[in-house]
Design a protein around this motif. Structure first.
Motif, PDB file in Angstrom:
ATOM      1  N   ILE A 104      40.137  31.848  47.546  1.00  0.00           N
ATOM      2  CA  ILE A 104      38.889  32.417  47.043  1.00  0.00           C
ATOM      3  C   ILE A 104      38.799  32.424  45.523  1.00  0.00           C
ATOM      4  CG2 ILE A 104      39.570  34.838  46.791  1.00  0.00           C
ATOM      5  CD1 ILE A 104      36.362  33.526  48.511  1.00  0.00           C
ATOM      6  N   LEU A 105      39.923  32.210  44.819  1.00  0.00           N
ATOM      7  CA  LEU A 105      39.916  32.303  43.361  1.00  0.00           C
ATOM      8  C   LEU A 105      40.152  30.941  42.713  1.00  0.00           C
ATOM      9  CD1 LEU A 105      42.013  35.557  42.719  1.00  0.00           C
ATOM     10  CD2 LEU A 105      39.524  35.331  42.770  1.00  0.00           C
ATOM     11  N   ASP A 106      39.381  30.679  41.667  1.00  0.00           N
ATOM     12  CA  ASP A 106      39.596  29.513  40.813  1.00  0.00           C
ATOM     13  C   ASP A 106      39.843  29.907  39.362  1.00  0.00           C
ATOM     14  OD1 ASP A 106      39.353  27.641  42.822  1.00  0.00           O
ATOM     15  OD2 ASP A 106      37.181  27.420  42.581  1.00  0.00           O
ATOM     16  N   ASP A 107      39.400  31.103  38.991  1.00  0.00           N
ATOM     17  CA  ASP A 107      39.524  31.564  37.614  1.00  0.00           C
ATOM     18  C   ASP A 107      40.935  32.092  37.369  1.00  0.00           C
ATOM     19  OD1 ASP A 107      39.244  32.564  35.105  1.00  0.00           O
ATOM     20  OD2 ASP A 107      37.611  33.957  35.564  1.00  0.00           O
ATOM     21  N   PRO A 108      41.702  31.473  36.454  1.00  0.00           N
ATOM     22  CA  PRO A 108      43.078  31.953  36.186  1.00  0.00           C
ATOM     23  C   PRO A 108      43.129  33.387  35.692  1.00  0.00           C
ATOM     24  CG  PRO A 108      42.750  29.743  35.291  1.00  0.00           C
ATOM     25  CD  PRO A 108      41.398  30.245  35.716  1.00  0.00           C
ATOM     26  N   ASN A 109      42.044  33.875  35.066  1.00  0.00           N
ATOM     27  CA  ASN A 109      42.029  35.255  34.583  1.00  0.00           C
ATOM     28  C   ASN A 109      42.002  36.274  35.709  1.00  0.00           C
ATOM     29  OD1 ASN A 109      41.989  34.508  31.830  1.00  0.00           O
ATOM     30  ND2 ASN A 109      39.778  34.155  31.937  1.00  0.00           N
ATOM     31  N   LEU A 110      41.703  35.828  36.943  1.00  0.00           N
ATOM     32  CA  LEU A 110      41.647  36.727  38.092  1.00  0.00           C
ATOM     33  C   LEU A 110      42.857  36.566  39.008  1.00  0.00           C
ATOM     34  CD1 LEU A 110      37.858  36.337  39.045  1.00  0.00           C
ATOM     35  CD2 LEU A 110      38.927  38.174  37.731  1.00  0.00           C
ATOM     36  N   TYR A 111      43.785  35.723  38.637  1.00  0.00           N
ATOM     37  CA  TYR A 111      44.942  35.479  39.491  1.00  0.00           C
ATOM     38  C   TYR A 111      45.767  36.753  39.667  1.00  0.00           C
ATOM     39  CZ  TYR A 111      44.410  30.384  39.565  1.00  0.00           C
ATOM     40  OH  TYR A 111      43.962  29.105  39.775  1.00  0.00           O
ATOM     41  N   THR A 112      46.280  36.926  40.871  1.00  0.00           N
ATOM     42  CA  THR A 112      47.213  38.010  41.141  1.00  0.00           C
ATOM     43  C   THR A 112      48.643  37.499  40.942  1.00  0.00           C
ATOM     44  OG1 THR A 112      47.151  37.428  43.491  1.00  0.00           O
ATOM     45  CG2 THR A 112      45.665  39.173  42.752  1.00  0.00           C
ATOM     46  N   LEU A 113      49.626  38.381  41.128  1.00  0.00           N
ATOM     47  CA  LEU A 113      51.008  38.015  40.822  1.00  0.00           C
ATOM     48  C   LEU A 113      51.524  36.806  41.613  1.00  0.00           C
ATOM     49  CD1 LEU A 113      52.940  41.351  40.233  1.00  0.00           C
ATOM     50  CD2 LEU A 113      52.855  39.368  38.741  1.00  0.00           C
ATOM     51  N   PRO A 114      51.290  36.721  42.934  1.00  0.00           N
ATOM     52  CA  PRO A 114      51.788  35.532  43.642  1.00  0.00           C
ATOM     53  C   PRO A 114      51.239  34.228  43.075  1.00  0.00           C
ATOM     54  CG  PRO A 114      51.216  37.248  45.213  1.00  0.00           C
ATOM     55  CD  PRO A 114      50.741  37.720  43.879  1.00  0.00           C
ATOM     56  N   LEU A 115      49.942  34.207  42.734  1.00  0.00           N
ATOM     57  CA  LEU A 115      49.380  33.003  42.131  1.00  0.00           C
ATOM     58  C   LEU A 115      49.930  32.790  40.725  1.00  0.00           C
ATOM     59  CD1 LEU A 115      45.611  33.128  43.188  1.00  0.00           C
ATOM     60  CD2 LEU A 115      47.471  31.809  44.185  1.00  0.00           C
TER      61      LEU A 115
END
Length: 278
Positions: free
Chosen positions: A218-229
């Motif tokens: 669901i995420l493409d924006d690196p600023n919204l990445y969580t720890l696993p990503l």
């Protein structure tokens, strides 16, 4: 005397086996910590391998936070996990209350349908859920990570069983004091189910904190990445620097360990015991 000696020997053997089992389980974690503390000049693939670093250094942690947005990853994971826990405790307890205490037609069928959803793998509903999030305009938002975890069938079932264990007399006494159904839920059942609520909160926190698949989709924006990503990004950004990956893994593990250590004493009391104390 012989019986007492046999008892002491049995306890000593039991303690020894438990310590051995704990050591085996902790060895990978200790190895991870040791790798994160080894300096650049130290070979982490030496043979025979060394568990303890010869020159302990925090260089990997400094590089981790200075050359990658690890702080942002931590903040994103904390927000997603925290709001998911709050939503789960609220919605699951509200759904469990009528299933445990109210009599209405189809209650058994409703409970059966809720429990049956536990058997459905997340991969089956992932594509319809992704389409729904896109239609709602929630793609690339932290809300899209929170909503799927806002309520769980396991949480509803767990709290329903916990509410069933609460003596009905407590609710009757609250009702005589003028409590509404919402008041009974908040003032009687919630305090009585404290242990199960904390258990559910810990399970939801660990699940959302370590979730990799759904944020990846669901995420493409690196600023919204969580720890696993974020940890997955480290493996490519730093060309598989195992020290940085080990340091990032330790950083991701520490919050879970702290929460477990702080809250484990609240899990042990039974629901009925909490109800009587409350």
């Amino acid at each position: 005397m012989r019986v007492r000696n046999y008892s002491l020997i049995g306890r000593a053997l039991q303690l020894g086996l438990l310590l051995l089992f704990a050591l085996v389980m902790l060895t990978p974690l200790l190895w991870l910590l040791s790798t994160s503390l080894k300096g650049v000049a130290e070979d982490i693939f030496s043979s025979p391998p060394g568990l303890l670093p010869t020159q302990p250094s925090l260089q990997a942690y400094g590089t981790l936070f200075s050359q990658s947005p690890m702080g942002q990853y931590l903040l994103n994971s904390a927000m997603v996990s925290g709001f998911s826990v709050i939503a789960n405790l609220l919605f699951c307890s509200l759904a469990a209350f009528p299933l445990a205490r109210m009599k209405f037609r189809g209650r058994g069928m409703a409970l059966a349908l809720v429990v049956a959803t536990i058997l459905i793998p997340f991969q089956v509903v992932m594509i319809p859920l992704y389409v729904l999030m896109v239609q709602l305009g929630l793609r690339n938002t932290l809300i899209a990570l929170i909503l799927p975890n806002a309520a769980t069938a396991f949480g509803i079932f767990l709290l329903r069983q916990s509410f069933l264990a609460v003596p009905v007399e407590l609710e009757e006494a609250a009702r005589m004091d003028g409590c509404s159904p919402v008041g009974e839920w908040w003032n009687v059942l919630i305090p009585a189910a404290r242990a199960d609520l904390i258990t559910l909160g810990m399970l939801v926190f660990i699940g959302t904190w370590s979730d990799f698949l759904w944020p990846l989709v669901i995420l493409d924006d690196p600023n919204l990445y969580t720890l696993p990503l974020g940890l997955q990004q480290l493996s490519s950004s730093f060309s598989l620097d195992w020290r940085l990956l080990a340091a990032g893994s330790i950083v991701s593990i520490v919050p879970v360990l702290l929460i477990f250590v702080l809250l484990q004493r609240f899990i042990l009391p039974s629901a009925s015991g909490d109800a009587v104390k409350g």
